[in-house]
Design a protein around this motif. Structure first.
Motif, PDB file in Angstrom:
ATOM      1  N   SER A  20       0.843  -1.189   0.000  1.00 54.83           N
ATOM      2  CA  SER A  20       0.000   0.000   0.000  1.00 54.83           C
ATOM      3  C   SER A  20       0.880   1.242   0.000  1.00 54.83           C
ATOM      4  CB  SER A  20      -0.907   0.005   1.242  1.00 54.83           C
ATOM      5  OG  SER A  20      -1.697   1.180   1.301  1.00 54.83           O
ATOM      6  N   CYS A  21       0.422   2.288  -0.660  1.00 50.22           N
ATOM      7  CA  CYS A  21       1.132   3.571  -0.627  1.00 50.22           C
ATOM      8  C   CYS A  21       0.165   4.671  -1.041  1.00 50.22           C
ATOM      9  CB  CYS A  21       2.367   3.559  -1.531  1.00 50.22           C
ATOM     10  SG  CYS A  21       2.023   3.576  -3.299  1.00 50.22           S
ATOM     11  N   GLN A  22       0.558   5.909  -0.784  1.00 51.77           N
ATOM     12  CA  GLN A  22      -0.300   7.022  -1.197  1.00 51.77           C
ATOM     13  C   GLN A  22      -0.304   7.175  -2.714  1.00 51.77           C
ATOM     14  OE1 GLN A  22       0.864  10.586   1.006  1.00 51.77           O
ATOM     15  NE2 GLN A  22      -0.798  10.207   2.431  1.00 51.77           N
ATOM     16  N   SER A  23       0.881   7.170  -3.308  1.00 48.85           N
ATOM     17  CA  SER A  23       1.004   7.403  -4.742  1.00 48.85           C
ATOM     18  C   SER A  23       2.289   6.766  -5.253  1.00 48.85           C
ATOM     19  CB  SER A  23       1.009   8.908  -5.039  1.00 48.85           C
ATOM     20  OG  SER A  23       1.519   9.180  -6.330  1.00 48.85           O
ATOM     21  N   THR A  24       2.166   5.909  -6.248  1.00 50.58           N
ATOM     22  CA  THR A  24       3.370   5.299  -6.818  1.00 50.58           C
ATOM     23  C   THR A  24       4.238   6.341  -7.521  1.00 50.58           C
ATOM     24  OG1 THR A  24       2.166   4.668  -8.827  1.00 50.58           O
ATOM     25  CG2 THR A  24       2.337   3.009  -7.078  1.00 50.58           C
ATOM     26  N   GLU A  27       6.324   7.863  -4.824  1.00 49.40           N
ATOM     27  CA  GLU A  27       7.364   6.928  -4.402  1.00 49.40           C
ATOM     28  C   GLU A  27       8.497   6.890  -5.429  1.00 49.40           C
ATOM     29  OE1 GLU A  27       7.614   5.318  -1.582  1.00 49.40           O
ATOM     30  OE2 GLU A  27       5.643   5.792  -0.750  1.00 49.40           O
ATOM     31  N   THR A  45       1.894  -1.103  -6.613  1.00 49.94           N
ATOM     32  CA  THR A  45       1.192  -1.307  -5.354  1.00 49.94           C
ATOM     33  C   THR A  45      -0.143  -1.995  -5.592  1.00 49.94           C
ATOM     34  OG1 THR A  45       0.428  -0.212  -3.334  1.00 49.94           O
ATOM     35  CG2 THR A  45       0.000   0.936  -5.403  1.00 49.94           C
ATOM     36  N   GLN A  48      -3.477   1.982  -3.717  1.00 50.29           N
ATOM     37  CA  GLN A  48      -2.995   3.361  -3.752  1.00 50.29           C
ATOM     38  C   GLN A  48      -4.040   4.248  -3.088  1.00 50.29           C
ATOM     39  OE1 GLN A  48      -0.524   5.635  -7.071  1.00 50.29           O
ATOM     40  NE2 GLN A  48      -2.628   5.408  -7.712  1.00 50.29           N
ATOM     41  N   THR A  49      -3.649   4.921  -2.021  1.00 50.04           N
ATOM     42  CA  THR A  49      -4.628   5.671  -1.219  1.00 50.04           C
ATOM     43  C   THR A  49      -4.857   7.095  -1.685  1.00 50.04           C
ATOM     44  OG1 THR A  49      -2.905   6.344   0.353  1.00 50.04           O
ATOM     45  CG2 THR A  49      -4.088   4.286   0.814  1.00 50.04           C
ATOM     46  N   GLY A  51      -4.038   8.215  -5.174  1.00 51.77           N
ATOM     47  CA  GLY A  51      -3.681   8.288  -6.589  1.00 51.77           C
ATOM     48  C   GLY A  51      -4.330   9.489  -7.242  1.00 51.77           C
ATOM     49  N   SER A  63      -8.491  -2.413  -4.018  1.00 53.48           N
ATOM     50  CA  SER A  63      -7.227  -3.064  -3.693  1.00 53.48           C
ATOM     51  C   SER A  63      -7.120  -4.458  -4.316  1.00 53.48           C
ATOM     52  CB  SER A  63      -7.078  -3.161  -2.170  1.00 53.48           C
ATOM     53  OG  SER A  63      -5.894  -3.824  -1.823  1.00 53.48           O
ATOM     54  N   THR A  68      -1.793  -0.759 -10.759  1.00 50.44           N
ATOM     55  CA  THR A  68      -1.441   0.612 -10.417  1.00 50.44           C
ATOM     56  C   THR A  68       0.060   0.665 -10.200  1.00 50.44           C
ATOM     57  OG1 THR A  68      -3.575   0.863  -9.283  1.00 50.44           O
ATOM     58  CG2 THR A  68      -1.896   2.533  -8.865  1.00 50.44           C
TER      59      THR A  68
END
Length: 253
Positions: A20-24, A27, A45, A48-49, A51, A63, A68
């Protein structure tokens, strides 16, 4: 976890997986800022929380059901004014991978969405870092609706909605194929095959050479898309006059 073995020189050979991540894209940008990552590295991921897409839109994806990811490239052979060529190559790379799974209704919607008929299947967000007049780094964020079948928007669709498989699509297998077609198109761009890229892009362009309604600065009008210029602006024939629109200057209505 994604373990893939694409038949590529560099795209997808190294993968950084995050459950999980906010935005690839964020990152990937952090990796660039911290060190000198390999060209072709993917950050992917399951969830993406935060995106985002063009025009500041949020990207809706459940998810583990879609793809993504962000791709890091070093297109230093392109100047800042030539960045839309990269957009074309990436869009076509996605088209090449997905078209055999859907049908001839698959289209690239200017500037960088993937559509089936009038519904969105995927989106692209390219963020460039410049060094002088050249593009030093490109972070290419890709969101593709694959196995998700229900959306909060009636204008969204997925591969599973368009061409149903009993057990859904194999995400690692699809990702591997995308790496291959993206690299093929990127190498076309690198080798200077711009005429081929532009011809192919126009052949797959949503609403190309068809009269439709548009909106710009609060004004609605009918026009016909007749092409794009060297800077990626959309050329629309309106009452026998050609007008050019940048990315945020016109929308489809």
């Amino acid at each position: 976890m994604y373990k893939i073995y694409p038949k590529t020189l560099f795209i997808g050979q190294i993968i950084q997986y995050l459950p999980s991540c906010q935005s690839t894209n964020d990152e990937a940008s952090t990796l660039i800022a911290q060190n000198d990552p390999n060209e072709g590295l993917l950050v992917i991921t399951d969830h993406q929380t935060a995106g985002r897409g063009q025009r500041g839109n949020q990207w809706e994806a459940k998810s583990g059901q879609n793809l993504t990811f962000s791709l890091i490239l070093k297109p230093s052979f392109l100047t800042a004014t030539e960045q839309f060529w990269l957009n074309m190559a990436i869009s076509l790379g996605i088209y090449d991978a997905l078209q055999p799974l859907v049908d001839d209704s698959l289209r690239i919607k200017w500037p960088n969405d993937i559509y089936v008929d009038d519904k969105k299947l995927g989106g692209i967000l390219i963020e460039n870092t410049l060094h002088g007049y050249s593009i030093a780094w490109s972070v290419i964020g890709l969101g593709l609706n694959v196995n998700q079948t229900e959306f909060g928007y009636s204008t969204a669709t997925s591969l599973q909605n368009q061409s149903t498989l009993p057990h859904g699509y194999d995400l690692p297998g699809l990702l591997s194929r995308l790496c291959e077609t993206l690299e093929q198109r990127y190498l076309q761009l690198l080798s200077g095959q711009r005429d081929t890229l532009k011809t192919n892009y126009l052949q797959t362009l949503y609403r190309y050479q068809e009269e439709h309604s548009f909106e710009s600065a609060g004004q609605y009008f009918k026009g016909t898309i007749i092409g794009i210029d060297a800077n990626g602006r959309l050329a629309i024939n309106i009452d026998e006059q050609v007008r050019y629109f940048d990315f945020k200057e016109v929308s489809f209505s």
